[in-house]
Design a protein around this motif. Structure first.
Motif: not given
Length: 152
Positions: A18-20, A62-69
């Motif tokens: 999980l990415a917090a 994080l990138r796959e689920e949200t587009g956020v780097l």
């Protein structure tokens, strides 16, 4: 162990990350499409691939689920998440490694197995239908504290 004794993949815990991500007194959350916690809000994340380091897995998810780097900073915690059937029997057991991440950029957009993604004010967490398979609010508090943003 002979082949006939090899456990099925669901007979053993499945490793996930999980990415917090905390930014400007907000936490990045996704609404899950799949079990466990389908329809509930949680950190972006997913399964670790064979040979993939934990922080790399968290950044990929994080990138796959949200587009956020993001940049993986450190392991924050590890939690058990149990996917139970209607009778309360465990169908799948996930060991989720929570990683503390720094926001680097990107355009927020739900993707992969997330049906929604958004930045949530830390003091608005109690208004959301959060994951119930573990104490997400406590993990958000810990992440915010480590990033220097005390939760109200």
């Amino acid at each position: 162990m002979c082949a006939s004794q090899t456990p099925l993949p669901t007979d053993r815990p499945i490793a996930g990350v999980l990415a917090a991500v905390i930014r400007d007194n907000k936490v990045l959350l996704v609404r899950r499409a799949n079990r466990p916690d389908a329809g509930r809000w949680v950190f972006p994340g997913g399964k670790v691939e064979k040979g993939e380091p934990l922080l790399d897995a968290a950044m990929r998810e994080l990138r796959e689920e949200t587009g956020v780097l993001g940049k993986g900073l450190k392991i924050l915690s590890a939690v058990d998440a149990f996917d139970k059937n209607a009778d309360g029997e465990v169908e799948q057991h996930f060991i989720l490694i929570v990683t503390l991440c720094q926001y680097l950029g990107g355009s927020l957009k739900a993707g992969d197995d997330a049906v929604d993604a958004r930045w949530v004010e830390l003091d608005q967490l109690r208004t959301l239908d959060l994951a119930r398979s573990f104490d997400l609010a406590e993990l958000v508090r810990q992440a915010a504290q480590m990033m220097g943003k005390p939760q109200r």
